[in-house]
Scaffold this motif. Structure first.
Motif, PDB file in Angstrom:
ATOM      1  N   ASP A  66       6.606   3.026  -5.750  1.00 11.92           N
ATOM      2  CA  ASP A  66       7.568   3.567  -4.349  1.00 11.92           C
ATOM      3  C   ASP A  66       7.476   5.168  -4.502  1.00 11.92           C
ATOM      4  OD1 ASP A  66       8.033   3.043  -1.336  1.00 11.92           O
ATOM      5  OD2 ASP A  66       9.409   2.439  -2.271  1.00 11.92           O
ATOM      6  N   ASN A  69       4.920   7.492  -4.792  1.00 12.76           N
ATOM      7  CA  ASN A  69       4.563   7.782  -2.813  1.00 12.76           C
ATOM      8  C   ASN A  69       5.505   8.464  -2.109  1.00 12.76           C
ATOM      9  OD1 ASN A  69       2.184   5.928  -3.880  1.00 12.76           O
ATOM     10  ND2 ASN A  69       3.113   3.964  -2.796  1.00 12.76           N
ATOM     11  N   LYS A  70       6.212   8.154  -2.389  1.00 13.08           N
ATOM     12  CA  LYS A  70       7.237   9.209  -1.072  1.00 13.08           C
ATOM     13  C   LYS A  70       7.349  10.398  -2.158  1.00 13.08           C
ATOM     14  CE  LYS A  70      10.522   5.903  -0.870  1.00 13.08           C
ATOM     15  NZ  LYS A  70      12.352   5.061  -0.703  1.00 13.08           N
ATOM     16  N   PHE A  72       5.358  11.845  -3.153  1.00 15.08           N
ATOM     17  CA  PHE A  72       3.567  12.741  -3.112  1.00 15.08           C
ATOM     18  C   PHE A  72       3.536  13.446  -1.071  1.00 15.08           C
ATOM     19  CE2 PHE A  72      -0.282  12.199  -0.681  1.00 15.08           C
ATOM     20  CZ  PHE A  72      -1.233  13.299  -2.074  1.00 15.08           C
ATOM     21  N   LYS A  73       4.283  12.498  -1.070  1.00 12.42           N
ATOM     22  CA  LYS A  73       4.501  13.011   0.866  1.00 12.42           C
ATOM     23  C   LYS A  73       5.717  14.227   0.946  1.00 12.42           C
ATOM     24  CE  LYS A  73       4.361   7.985   2.155  1.00 12.42           C
ATOM     25  NZ  LYS A  73       4.873   6.744   3.434  1.00 12.42           N
ATOM     26  N   MET A  74       6.053  14.573   0.268  1.00  7.26           N
ATOM     27  CA  MET A  74       7.559  15.379  -0.209  1.00  7.26           C
ATOM     28  C   MET A  74       6.405  17.252  -0.680  1.00  7.26           C
ATOM     29  SD  MET A  74      10.512  13.610  -0.733  1.00  7.26           S
ATOM     30  CE  MET A  74      11.481  15.101  -1.599  1.00  7.26           C
ATOM     31  N   SER A  75       5.204  16.485  -1.405  1.00  8.56           N
ATOM     32  CA  SER A  75       4.208  17.246  -2.322  1.00  8.56           C
ATOM     33  C   SER A  75       3.900  18.233  -0.885  1.00  8.56           C
ATOM     34  CB  SER A  75       3.937  17.110  -2.512  1.00  8.56           C
ATOM     35  OG  SER A  75       2.096  16.162  -2.115  1.00  8.56           O
ATOM     36  N   LYS A 153      -4.764  18.106  -4.745  1.00  5.95           N
ATOM     37  CA  LYS A 153      -4.305  16.679  -4.112  1.00  5.95           C
ATOM     38  C   LYS A 153      -5.073  15.686  -3.064  1.00  5.95           C
ATOM     39  CE  LYS A 153      -0.404  17.435  -1.040  1.00  5.95           C
ATOM     40  NZ  LYS A 153       0.326  17.649   0.293  1.00  5.95           N
ATOM     41  N   GLN A 156      -5.756  12.152  -4.553  1.00  6.44           N
ATOM     42  CA  GLN A 156      -4.986  11.441  -3.522  1.00  6.44           C
ATOM     43  C   GLN A 156      -5.044  10.426  -2.263  1.00  6.44           C
ATOM     44  OE1 GLN A 156      -0.899  10.945  -5.915  1.00  6.44           O
ATOM     45  NE2 GLN A 156      -0.034   9.943  -5.072  1.00  6.44           N
ATOM     46  N   GLU A 157      -4.736  12.161  -1.702  1.00  3.17           N
ATOM     47  CA  GLU A 157      -5.316  11.415  -0.539  1.00  3.17           C
ATOM     48  C   GLU A 157      -6.285  10.586   0.130  1.00  3.17           C
ATOM     49  OE1 GLU A 157      -3.220  15.739   1.359  1.00  3.17           O
ATOM     50  OE2 GLU A 157      -5.586  15.990   1.096  1.00  3.17           O
ATOM     51  N   ASN A 161      -2.238   5.806  -1.171  1.00  5.26           N
ATOM     52  CA  ASN A 161      -0.479   5.034  -1.983  1.00  5.26           C
ATOM     53  C   ASN A 161      -0.624   4.429  -3.402  1.00  5.26           C
ATOM     54  OD1 ASN A 161       0.829   6.592  -0.612  1.00  5.26           O
ATOM     55  ND2 ASN A 161       1.637   4.752   1.512  1.00  5.26           N
TER      56      ASN A 161
END
Length: 258
Positions: A66, A69-70, A72-75, A153, A156-157, A161
């Motif tokens: 978790d 994943n968080k 990664f969303k901030m990157s 990137k 992972q996209e 997740n």
């Protein structure tokens, strides 16, 4: 190219300063460092507050996947590398990685070597495979720690997740798919150190094979169904498989050979 360094953290006061400082020491300077903390109750947050360059949050989460994943969303970087709070990079790691990506346009994932620190006993680890076929039958050694690999990137996209219910082998789950869907390359540079102190999760896994095997079978069913029975047979007879069925089949094979 910008590197996003993503660190999941929980009660990491013992090591996290060294991890952060190893990023600050990089000779390549186009990077960001994001830390997602799970609500630490020790002095982790006090340490984070001393570094103005960090982008960090601290809140309850559902485990390491978790937090990853968080983060990664901030990157915002073109490249992704995860740095566990108890591990660290060597100063030229990012530059070594960037050189490979710049000189090899088709490469999506760079895998290097690492050292393992077992309570002060430091040993090299150089035999990581980048073959999805080897990984699918748990042959060879998959990269032991994310400090030794970096990827675009888009990797992972595409994969999505990390599973929230996977707390031990999310890296194996991810690398199986990454190596199958994208192009990895292995380099001989040592990128960092995996601190294996007997308390982190990798240290306490008793039977890694039994945890990895279901992932391998599910991967085969989804991505290479024509190989499923081959993979199943290889895993059933694998030297690390301690099941009663496996041991019986191995005994039968020995008798047939005699």
């Amino acid at each position: 190219m910008k590197i996003s360094v993503l660190t999941p953290s929980f009660n990491s006061e013992k090591y996290i300063k060294k991890s952060i400082d190893s990023v600050l020491a990089q000779t390549y300077t186009n990077w960001e460092h994001i830390i997602v903390d799970g609500g630490s109750t020790d002095d982790t947050l006090a340490i984070l507050k001393n570094y103005s360059h960090l982008n960090w949050i601290s809140e309850p989460d559902k485990g390491q996947s978790d937090a990853m994943n968080k983060a990664f969303k901030m990157s915002a970087g073109n490249l992704i590398v995860y740095l566990n709070a108890d591990d660290y990079f060597y100063p030229n790691a990012f530059q070594d990685i960037i050189n490979v990506f710049k000189n090899n346009i088709g490469v999506d994932i760079v895998v290097g070597n690492l050292h393992i620190d077992r309570n002060g006993d430091i040993t090299p680890n150089t035999n990581a495979t980048v073959s999805w076929k080897d990984l699918s039958i748990i042959k060879g050694r998959f990269p032991l720690n994310p400090v030794s690999y970096c990827y675009k990137k888009c990797v992972q996209e595409k994969i999505g997740n990390f599973p929230l219910n996977e707390h031990y082998t999310m890296d194996y789950w991810f690398l199986l798919r990454a190596f199958y869907l994208f192009k990895p390359v292995k380099i001989e540079n040592f990128l960092g150190c995996f601190v294996f102190d007997g308390n982190n999760k990798t240290s306490v896994i008793v039977d890694g094979f039994s945890i990895q095997m279901p992932h391998a079978l599910k991967f085969a069913i989804r991505y290479t169904p024509q190989r499923f029975f081959y993979v199943y047979k290889k895993l059933l007879l694998h030297k690390r498989n301690k099941s009663h069925v496996s041991l019986l089949l191995k005994k039968l094979r020995k008798k047939i050979r005699k």
